[in-house]
Enzyme design. Sequence first.
Site, PDB file in Angstrom:
ATOM      1  N   TYR A   1      12.750 -22.035 -10.500  1.00  0.00           N
ATOM      2  CA  TYR A   1      11.440 -21.427 -10.720  1.00  0.00           C
ATOM      3  C   TYR A   1      10.354 -22.297 -10.114  1.00  0.00           C
ATOM      4  CZ  TYR A   1       7.564 -19.251 -13.273  1.00  0.00           C
ATOM      5  OH  TYR A   1       6.406 -18.609 -13.617  1.00  0.00           O
TER       6      TYR A   1
ATOM      7  N   TYR B   1       9.039 -11.529  -7.189  1.00  0.00           N
ATOM      8  CA  TYR B   1       8.853 -12.511  -8.262  1.00  0.00           C
ATOM      9  C   TYR B   1       9.782 -12.178  -9.428  1.00  0.00           C
ATOM     10  CZ  TYR B   1       6.141 -15.929 -10.933  1.00  0.00           C
ATOM     11  OH  TYR B   1       5.732 -17.032 -11.641  1.00  0.00           O
TER      12      TYR B   1
END
Lengths: 409, 156
Positions: A341, A291
């Site tokens: 994202y 992430y």
Amino acid sequence: MGALTDKYCIVGVGETRFMKASNRTPLSMACEAVKKAMDDAGLTAREVDAITSFQIADSTDVANVAQALGIRINYGSVAYSGGSTTEALTAHAIGLIEGGYCNTVAIFRSMNGRTGRRMGGQAPGGVVPPSRAEGDAQFYMPWGFTTPAQHFAPSAMRYLHDFGASTKSFAEVASAFRYHAGLNPKALMRAPMTIEDHQRSRWVAKPFRLLDCCLETDVASAFIVTSRERAYDLRQPPVFILGGSARTYADNPAWNHSRLRPYLQAGNFARQRVWGMSGIRPEDIDVLSIYDAFTYTVILQLEAYGFCAIGEAAEFVKGGRLRIDHELPTNLSGGHLSEGYAHGVALVNEVVRQLRHRADDSCPGWAEGRHTYDRQAGCRQVRRARFGASLGWGTETRGSCLILRSASA
Amino acid sequence: MPGEIDYSKINIIPDQDTAEWWEGTKRHKFLVRQCKQCGHKWFPPFPACAKCTSMDLTWYETAGKGVIHSYVVVTQPILAAFVTAVPYVVGLIELDDCHEADGRLTRVAGVMKDDEAEVAIGLPVEVVFEPTGDPNFIMPRWKICGTASNTWKFTE
């Protein structure tokens, strides 16, 4: 090994385009992502009977998606949480199916993360209008820090201090992921990025520059979890779930003021359980997603989950170690930093595609698993993809992960 | 000196757990929560003790002195209140007189009164109380108050 290791699979993946301005509703985007994941798996609306999602800003409710697509669900819910929820919802899905509450779960995240409500709360196009500092926000908004970049920067600064590292290590991460984005037709940012390009980009919140930050994006992405028995009948090679962790917290998670030492983040508390449940080790991982809200969050998680020792990641990432054809190919889609994202869902989708040997790259035969491995010609598939992992970050204090294997491993 | 913060663009909404804390700032007191059972101190004022789970709590008035543990230099404002303040430094301060459950010093944050050029990890600081324009709210900020032999500064 975990009690449910290898009993559940990810069978379908899908997403909308990664966009700077969708001109669409999150509902419409969510429907497209879920439908594409169903089509990818070869599932009809009658065969999906649960939908889950999560949100902390722009989103849409699962009930609307179910209604729009004509899916009658036996379970539906939206979690109120952010990064690292993707992998946690996978754990929820396993529990729900194992318990007999439903059979096949679609997990999605849909947001106009750039043109809708942005992280940190600002309206499209700039600064936040007069804002309500309530709850937690009483103790950060008036104190000078509001966005994730501002929140994570003091941790990164302390890391540089403690371990004598420089931001060139951040640049190594950004440039490796950008190289992968160049091999990903879906990615938003595909132009090559050098270490110097990173170092020349403008400051946002020191020690973070613009190219340390992920791309605010309008996108929806989804994947589908079902049992091994159902997976065998579907269109794609199943990708098996070996284990993981679901929103593990560090102790003392007061992250606004009393922040943890950077090397005592959530993953450090999850590591032993994760690898024990999965029955493999970090060195077995062939394809990794981390992430990457920021370059620095990659550094921390490499250490937390045991890919290198604490304080060593800044050195570990040098020399292109995270690049395809190198030791630990990471964020092969380009990740949040260069693909866009998607709050973690697309990071899982990339690992799934790699483990199927069907990365959706420029190879004419990718959909049948035929790849050239010619990077100049745009092939993104790693040669050997047996085991993969997705590490999810939700601040230093909470994290999740998912350990996967290919059908042929 | 960093630019002015326009506090009128932030509406602070105290609640039952925090109202007494905000009252303290009006008397120029920086309060931390303290457990009556075990003496543990913490901030922000969560309503239970992370060391012993007691909810029998009091307030401790810190002397408001500490050391810069880390910092961020904000160059791009997000909140309207800080548009005129950039570039500014948010310091992460370890208080000299408060300890967490694990024994380390309690940390608090806040906007430094000093410019980036003066700020370094390891420097001693003290709290200053800044009027916000609203008599109900006084904001703590931090100011360098001495020198130290072993400091570290981000120089990139």
